[in-house]
Design an enzyme around this catalytic site. Structure first.
Site: not given
Ligand code: 6PG
Length: 478
Positions: A10-12, A76, A128, A183, A186-187, A190, A288, A447
């Site tokens: 039950l974290a956020v 995770a 997400s 997912k 997706h990231n 992102e 990054r 090659r």
């Molecule tokens: C989401 C985001 C989330 C992610 C963080 C930060 O879909 O809600 O992708 O799952 O964990 O926003 O990711 P980084 O710390 O790797 O930037």
């Protein structure tokens, strides 16, 4: 046993998800390793719906109607395995364990296999939308068996975000690790979206000479057009913000070293294994990393750069319009790469993922939600076997219209020494795919020269080797 769903951890994210279920009329059993969090949740939010606070794992399991549906919302990796080890022995055949964390899809595949052999369903679910999404409606990407989706799907459809047309932003992505894989990608997208936006900002600031406030305004205007998306919207908010302590633009007082929790890196690692070119996403991850190497940056600070001057104010507006084109075209490329990776993963693992359905469930709730996902969905709905988004007539036309601007922005960036790795990688990908001939023929020749690695020919079937250190005649090797 009255609860339809249970949430442990039950974290956020976990408490917001539990509240979301309760607010949608489900009775939710809640559990946490330290019981104080459980009590606090029910005390503070009990009025929002029907909760059953469970102190022990046994109480939690007993509170649930069968087949049980248990959502794990812990870190995770090992913490997830620890919770599974605790609960699995208490469950009965047909019960469903749901992992809502950002798990690596290989872990999900392993857990699904192990639990299946014990008669339990394990569903890896990508969620997400951050903390607010978990509470008000996230985008949800469930993997796992069809049977588990039959039991879980209706609840997820209820609590998920809804697209503008009312469709729930969730659907069964595919078996075992498919949800967490999607997912992960997706990231990755992102990261690419964020990096492209950052590069656009950098160019507007350094080449066009715009202030953060002016750039915020520019992004707001873009958000009313084809770039309309959550990330563009919040970018304008961040840029318009003034630091209360110093009175300076917030973006000027934040340390310029980007952090990451690792899902973007996973996307690239897996893409390398699958042989999928996700160059835009990779550059975003590397950007990054570069920003975080303050030691290297310190040592390089005095290195020579170009002497080009910033634009005259009259030219700035036209340049900003070109940056919009570069951003949009590069965005199409990063989604093209991401969807290619999903298709490749789906083929590798036999998931049969419907790419149009993925585009559809990203339309609301998630971090990369964007108006243009409607177009992506339409492209895959029209041609489910579309080899690449760039092969879609609509996107091809849009890039054709944007490419002059895209190219001039890159020229300006290079002339002024502004790093634009994601813009550049995206354009290189586009140019490579559309090229009639690539220099890969030369690579093959090299090659074959140093390692007798053989090559194929354009005019005949089979593999060939040239006797480079002999008379340079050609032999057929198969
Ligand atoms: C989401 C985001 C989330 C992610 C963080 C930060 O879909 O809600 O992708 O799952 O964990 O926003 O990711 P980084 O710390 O790797 O930037």
């Amino acid at each position: 046993s009255t609860a339809q769903i249970g949430v442990t951890g039950l974290a956020v994210m976990g408490s917001n998800l539990a509240r979301n279920f309760a607010r949608n009329g489900f009775t939710v059993a809640v559990h946490n390793r330290t019981a104080a969090k459980t009590t606090a949740l029910v005390e503070e939010f009990g009025h929002e719906g029907s909760f059953v606070a469970a102190e022990s794992a046994k109480e939690f399991v007993d509170a649930l109607e069968r087949p049980r549906r248990i959502v794990i919302m812990v870190k995770a990796g090992e913490p997830t395995d620890a919770v599974i080890r605790e609960f699995a022995p208490l469950l009965e055949e047909g019960d469903v364990i749901i992992d809502g964390g950002n798990a690596h899809f290989e872990d999900t595949r392993r857990r699904e296999r192990e639990l299946r052999s014990r008669g339990l369903h394990f569903v890896g679910v990508g969620i997400s939308g951050g903390e607010e999404g978990a509470l008000l409606g996230p985008s949800i990407m469930p993997g796992g068996s069809t049977t588990s989706y039959a039991s879980l799907g209706p609840l997820l459809e209820k609590i998920s975000a809804k697209a503008a047309d009312g469709t729930p932003c969730t659907s069964h992505v595919g078996p075992d690790g498919a949800g967490h894989f999607v997912k992960m990608v997706h990231n990755g997208i992102e990261y690419a979206d964020m990096q492209l936006i950052a590069e656009a900002y950098h160019l507007l600031r350094e080449v066009a000479g715009y202030s953060p406030a002016k750039i915020a305004e520019t992004f707001r205007a873009w958000n009313r057009g084809r770039l309309n998306s959550y990330l563009i919207e919040i970018t304008a908010e961040v840029l318009a913000h003034t630091d209360p302590a110093s009175g300076l633009p917030y973006v000027d007082v934040v340390a310029d070293a980007a952090e990451q929790k690792g899902t973007g890196r996973w996307t690239v690692q897996i893409a390398l294994d699958l042989g999928v070119p996700v160059s835009g996403i990779a550059e975003a991850v590397f950007a990054r990393a570069v920003s975080g190497h303050t030691d290297l940056r310190g040592a390089a600070r005095g290195l020579a750069g170009p002497k080009a001057a910033a634009l005259a104010p009259e030219a700035a507006e036209a340049f900003a319009a070109e940056v919009e084109q570069a951003l949009y075209a590069s965005k199409i490329v990063s989604y093209t790469q991401g969807f290619h990776q999903i298709r490749a993963g789906s083929e590798e693992y036999g998931w049969n993922v419907d790419l149009g359905a993925v585009a559809s469930l990203w339309r609301g709730g998630c971090i990369i939600r964007a108006a243009f996902l409607d177009r992506i969905r339409a492209a895959y709905d029209a041609r489910p076997k579309l080899p690449s988004l760039l092969a879609d007539a609509h996107f091809a036309e849009e890039i054709a219209a944007a490419q002059d601007g895209w190219r001039s922005v890159l020229v300006a960036a290079v002339r002024q020494g502004i790093p634009v790795p994601a813009f550049a990688a995206s354009l290189a990908y586009y140019d490579a795919l559309r090229a009639e001939r690539l220099p890969a023929a030369l690579t093959q020749g090299q090659r074959d020269f140093f390692g007798a690695h053989t090559y194929r020919r354009t005019d005949r079937e089979g593999s060939f080797h040239t006797l480079w250190s002999g008379d340079r005649s050609e032999v057929r090797t198969s």
